[in-house]
Design a protein around this motif. Structure first.
Motif, short mmCIF file in Angstrom:
data_model
loop_
_atom_site.label_atom_id
_atom_site.label_comp_id
_atom_site.label_asym_id
_atom_site.label_seq_id
_atom_site.Cartn_x
_atom_site.Cartn_y
_atom_site.Cartn_z
N GLN A 119 41.96 42.32 128.97
CA GLN A 119 43.36 42.68 128.78
C GLN A 119 43.56 43.38 127.44
OE1 GLN A 119 44.97 38.76 129.27
NE2 GLN A 119 45.74 39.20 131.33
N ALA A 120 42.98 42.82 126.38
CA ALA A 120 43.14 43.40 125.05
C ALA A 120 42.48 44.77 124.96
CB ALA A 120 42.55 42.46 124.00
N LYS A 121 41.29 44.88 125.50
CA LYS A 121 40.56 46.15 125.48
C LYS A 121 41.32 47.22 126.27
CE LYS A 121 36.03 48.01 126.69
NZ LYS A 121 34.76 47.71 127.36
N GLY A 122 41.83 46.83 127.42
CA GLY A 122 42.60 47.76 128.24
C GLY A 122 43.87 48.21 127.56
N LYS A 123 44.57 47.28 126.93
CA LYS A 123 45.81 47.62 126.22
C LYS A 123 45.52 48.58 125.08
CE LYS A 123 50.18 47.08 125.17
NZ LYS A 123 51.21 47.72 125.96
N ALA A 124 44.45 48.32 124.33
CA ALA A 124 44.09 49.20 123.21
C ALA A 124 43.75 50.60 123.72
CB ALA A 124 42.92 48.61 122.45
N LYS A 125 42.95 50.66 124.78
CA LYS A 125 42.54 51.96 125.34
C LYS A 125 43.76 52.72 125.86
CE LYS A 125 38.40 52.82 127.52
NZ LYS A 125 37.42 52.67 128.61
N GLU A 126 44.66 52.01 126.50
CA GLU A 126 45.88 52.62 127.03
C GLU A 126 46.72 53.19 125.88
OE1 GLU A 126 49.83 51.37 129.64
OE2 GLU A 126 48.30 49.87 129.22
N THR A 127 46.87 52.42 124.82
CA THR A 127 47.67 52.84 123.67
C THR A 127 47.07 54.07 123.00
OG1 THR A 127 48.39 50.57 123.33
CG2 THR A 127 48.64 52.08 121.47
N VAL A 128 45.76 54.05 122.80
CA VAL A 128 45.09 55.20 122.17
C VAL A 128 45.20 56.42 123.06
CG1 VAL A 128 42.85 56.12 121.44
CG2 VAL A 128 43.52 53.80 120.78
N GLY A 129 45.02 56.23 124.36
CA GLY A 129 45.14 57.34 125.30
C GLY A 129 46.51 57.99 125.26
N ARG A 130 47.53 57.17 125.18
CA ARG A 130 48.90 57.72 125.08
C ARG A 130 49.10 58.44 123.75
NH1 ARG A 130 52.29 52.87 127.79
NH2 ARG A 130 52.01 53.56 129.93
N ALA A 131 48.56 57.87 122.67
CA ALA A 131 48.75 58.46 121.34
C ALA A 131 48.11 59.84 121.24
CB ALA A 131 48.17 57.53 120.27
N VAL A 132 46.95 60.01 121.85
CA VAL A 132 46.27 61.30 121.76
C VAL A 132 46.56 62.20 122.95
CG1 VAL A 132 44.42 60.40 120.30
CG2 VAL A 132 44.10 60.44 122.78
N GLY A 133 47.33 61.69 123.91
CA GLY A 133 47.70 62.51 125.06
C GLY A 133 46.59 62.64 126.10
N GLU A 165 45.32 61.47 129.39
CA GLU A 165 45.77 60.75 130.60
C GLU A 165 44.65 59.91 131.21
OE1 GLU A 165 47.79 63.19 133.45
OE2 GLU A 165 48.94 64.20 131.89
N ARG A 166 43.43 60.43 131.16
CA ARG A 166 42.31 59.69 131.75
C ARG A 166 42.08 58.38 130.99
NH1 ARG A 166 35.98 61.47 132.12
NH2 ARG A 166 35.32 59.64 133.27
N MET A 167 42.11 58.43 129.68
CA MET A 167 41.91 57.23 128.88
C MET A 167 43.04 56.24 129.12
SD MET A 167 41.41 56.74 124.76
CE MET A 167 39.82 57.50 124.67
N THR A 168 44.25 56.74 129.24
CA THR A 168 45.41 55.89 129.53
C THR A 168 45.22 55.18 130.87
OG1 THR A 168 46.86 57.37 128.28
CG2 THR A 168 47.91 55.85 129.80
N ALA A 169 44.79 55.92 131.87
CA ALA A 169 44.57 55.34 133.20
C ALA A 169 43.44 54.31 133.18
CB ALA A 169 44.25 56.44 134.20
N GLU A 170 42.37 54.61 132.46
CA GLU A 170 41.27 53.65 132.35
C GLU A 170 41.73 52.36 131.67
OE1 GLU A 170 38.12 55.63 130.27
OE2 GLU A 170 37.59 56.88 131.98
N GLY A 171 42.55 52.51 130.64
CA GLY A 171 43.09 51.35 129.95
C GLY A 171 43.96 50.50 130.86
#
Length: 57
Positions: free
Chosen positions: A13-27, A29-35
């Motif tokens: 959960q924590a890893k996914g949330k972090a990955k999702e947040t970073v993906g959104r910050a840098v724009g 979409e793939r990283m956001t979806a993976e998170g």
């Protein structure tokens, strides 16, 4: 074993949330979806463990 699975769920959960947040910050979409997918996997694992705990009692 159950404690190990609960810890694994929290980690996912924590890893996914972090990955999702970073993906959104840098724009990215793939990283956001993976998170989101990792976070969902952790949520599902946690729900499974809670269900097992309920039936154990």
């Amino acid at each position: 074993m159950a404690g190990e699975q609960k810890a694994k769920a929290k980690m996912e959960q924590a890893k996914g949330k972090a990955k999702e947040t970073v993906g959104r910050a840098v724009g990215n979409e793939r990283m956001t979806a993976e998170g989101q997918a990792e976070k969902s996997k952790g949520d599902a694992r946690q729900a499974k463990e809670k269900t097992k705990d309920t039936f154990k009692r």
